[in-house]
Design a protein around this motif. Structure first.
Motif, PDB file in Angstrom:
ATOM      1  N   ALA A  57      50.747  37.216  19.104  1.00 60.01           N
ATOM      2  CA  ALA A  57      50.541  38.713  20.152  1.00 60.01           C
ATOM      3  C   ALA A  57      49.531  39.361  20.318  1.00 60.01           C
ATOM      4  N   GLU A  58      49.924  40.469  18.679  1.00 64.66           N
ATOM      5  CA  GLU A  58      48.749  40.476  18.563  1.00 64.66           C
ATOM      6  C   GLU A  58      46.842  40.416  18.746  1.00 64.66           C
ATOM      7  N   VAL A  59      47.033  39.136  18.301  1.00 66.77           N
ATOM      8  CA  VAL A  59      44.979  39.106  18.876  1.00 66.77           C
ATOM      9  C   VAL A  59      45.337  38.346  20.431  1.00 66.77           C
ATOM     10  N   LEU A  60      46.443  38.562  20.822  1.00 66.13           N
ATOM     11  CA  LEU A  60      46.281  38.400  23.012  1.00 66.13           C
ATOM     12  C   LEU A  60      45.968  39.484  23.065  1.00 66.13           C
ATOM     13  N   GLY A  61      46.752  40.015  22.492  1.00 63.51           N
ATOM     14  CA  GLY A  61      46.943  41.518  22.841  1.00 63.51           C
ATOM     15  C   GLY A  61      44.937  42.099  22.665  1.00 63.51           C
ATOM     16  N   GLY A  62      44.266  42.060  21.973  1.00 66.63           N
ATOM     17  CA  GLY A  62      43.253  42.105  21.411  1.00 66.63           C
ATOM     18  C   GLY A  62      42.107  41.707  22.681  1.00 66.63           C
ATOM     19  N   LEU A  63      42.504  40.480  22.954  1.00 70.72           N
ATOM     20  CA  LEU A  63      42.135  39.184  24.270  1.00 70.72           C
ATOM     21  C   LEU A  63      42.274  40.061  25.170  1.00 70.72           C
ATOM     22  N   LYS A  64      43.737  40.310  25.328  1.00 71.33           N
ATOM     23  CA  LYS A  64      43.765  40.788  26.951  1.00 71.33           C
ATOM     24  C   LYS A  64      43.028  42.751  27.059  1.00 71.33           C
ATOM     25  N   LYS A  65      42.851  43.093  26.160  1.00 69.33           N
ATOM     26  CA  LYS A  65      41.841  44.450  26.339  1.00 69.33           C
ATOM     27  C   LYS A  65      40.579  44.176  26.292  1.00 69.33           C
ATOM     28  N   ALA A  66      40.245  42.391  26.009  1.00 70.05           N
ATOM     29  CA  ALA A  66      38.764  42.292  25.808  1.00 70.05           C
ATOM     30  C   ALA A  66      38.364  42.175  27.502  1.00 70.05           C
ATOM     31  N   PHE A  67      39.576  41.724  27.961  1.00 68.41           N
ATOM     32  CA  PHE A  67      39.271  41.676  29.681  1.00 68.41           C
ATOM     33  C   PHE A  67      39.502  42.346  30.718  1.00 68.41           C
ATOM     34  N   SER A  68      40.386  43.389  30.042  1.00 69.06           N
ATOM     35  CA  SER A  68      40.061  44.880  30.743  1.00 69.06           C
ATOM     36  C   SER A  68      38.565  45.620  30.618  1.00 69.06           C
ATOM     37  N   ASP A  69      38.032  45.444  28.987  1.00 69.28           N
ATOM     38  CA  ASP A  69      36.847  46.572  29.070  1.00 69.28           C
ATOM     39  C   ASP A  69      35.511  45.475  29.650  1.00 69.28           C
TER      40      ASP A  69
ATOM     41  N   ARG B  15      35.066  41.116  43.541  1.00 70.14           N
ATOM     42  CA  ARG B  15      36.440  41.175  44.008  1.00 70.14           C
ATOM     43  C   ARG B  15      37.380  40.015  43.553  1.00 70.14           C
ATOM     44  N   GLU B  16      36.403  38.466  43.159  1.00 71.42           N
ATOM     45  CA  GLU B  16      37.064  37.373  42.686  1.00 71.42           C
ATOM     46  C   GLU B  16      37.234  37.679  41.334  1.00 71.42           C
ATOM     47  N   LEU B  17      36.005  38.404  40.200  1.00 73.04           N
ATOM     48  CA  LEU B  17      35.725  38.313  38.718  1.00 73.04           C
ATOM     49  C   LEU B  17      37.111  39.603  38.963  1.00 73.04           C
ATOM     50  N   HIS B  18      37.351  39.943  40.022  1.00 72.11           N
ATOM     51  CA  HIS B  18      37.920  40.832  39.111  1.00 72.11           C
ATOM     52  C   HIS B  18      40.026  40.053  39.463  1.00 72.11           C
ATOM     53  N   HIS B  19      39.855  39.440  40.821  1.00 75.18           N
ATOM     54  CA  HIS B  19      41.034  38.653  40.857  1.00 75.18           C
ATOM     55  C   HIS B  19      41.274  37.493  39.480  1.00 75.18           C
ATOM     56  N   HIS B  20      40.017  37.800  38.692  1.00 69.56           N
ATOM     57  CA  HIS B  20      40.798  36.605  37.829  1.00 69.56           C
ATOM     58  C   HIS B  20      40.803  37.052  36.370  1.00 69.56           C
ATOM     59  N   THR B  21      39.672  37.737  36.075  1.00 68.09           N
ATOM     60  CA  THR B  21      40.234  38.746  35.014  1.00 68.09           C
ATOM     61  C   THR B  21      41.875  39.680  34.705  1.00 68.09           C
ATOM     62  N   GLN B  22      42.186  39.698  36.188  1.00 68.52           N
ATOM     63  CA  GLN B  22      43.585  40.601  36.468  1.00 68.52           C
ATOM     64  C   GLN B  22      44.917  39.230  36.238  1.00 68.52           C
ATOM     65  N   LYS B  23      44.690  37.984  37.047  1.00 66.95           N
ATOM     66  CA  LYS B  23      45.066  36.697  36.462  1.00 66.95           C
ATOM     67  C   LYS B  23      45.212  36.219  34.793  1.00 66.95           C
ATOM     68  N   MET B  24      44.262  36.404  34.797  1.00 64.90           N
ATOM     69  CA  MET B  24      44.034  36.166  33.305  1.00 64.90           C
ATOM     70  C   MET B  24      44.829  37.314  32.057  1.00 64.90           C
TER      71      MET B  24
ATOM     72  N   GLU C 250      35.818  44.065  32.875  1.00 63.62           N
ATOM     73  CA  GLU C 250      36.579  43.989  34.079  1.00 63.62           C
ATOM     74  C   GLU C 250      35.858  45.960  34.314  1.00 63.62           C
ATOM     75  N   GLN C 251      36.205  46.005  33.591  1.00 68.13           N
ATOM     76  CA  GLN C 251      35.798  47.650  33.142  1.00 68.13           C
ATOM     77  C   GLN C 251      34.673  48.498  33.081  1.00 68.13           C
ATOM     78  N   LYS C 252      33.548  47.869  32.096  1.00 70.26           N
ATOM     79  CA  LYS C 252      32.620  47.888  31.960  1.00 70.26           C
ATOM     80  C   LYS C 252      32.484  49.153  31.486  1.00 70.26           C
ATOM     81  N   ASN C 253      33.698  48.607  29.669  1.00 76.90           N
ATOM     82  CA  ASN C 253      34.332  49.647  29.104  1.00 76.90           C
ATOM     83  C   ASN C 253      32.755  50.187  27.629  1.00 76.90           C
ATOM     84  N   GLU C 254      32.068  49.098  27.082  1.00 77.18           N
ATOM     85  CA  GLU C 254      31.530  48.403  25.878  1.00 77.18           C
ATOM     86  C   GLU C 254      30.307  47.958  26.464  1.00 77.18           C
TER      87      GLU C 254
END
Length: 71
Positions: A47-59, A7-16, A61-65
């Motif tokens: 903005a596009e580069v930051l979008g890639g970073l945002k996706k990396a945090f989501s991945d 839950r703490e990790l989720h909090h940090h990834t969501q905040k970022m 969090e979801q263990k997609n990669e």
């Protein structure tokens, strides 16, 4: 059920992800406020580069990669 650590990790990834999205939105808003084409392109590229970073945090969090899965 998720552990306290998860839950703490989720909090940090969501905040970022929210901070990255806020910065992306700000960059895209500022595109309309400047006249120089190169600066507009820089803002959009950033903005596009930051979008890639945002996706990396989501991945992560979801263990997609595979890189984010436990071995």
């Amino acid at each position: 059920m998720a552990s306290e650590g998860d839950r703490e990790l989720h909090h940090h990834t969501q905040k970022m992800q929210m901070r990255l999205q806020d910065t992306m939105d700000h960059l895209r808003e500022d595109i309309g406020k400047v006249d120089e084409p190169q600066l507009k392109a820089m803002f959009e590229t950033a903005a596009e580069v930051l979008g890639g970073l945002k996706k990396a945090f989501s991945d992560y969090e979801q263990k997609n990669e595979a890189a984010w899965r436990s071995r």
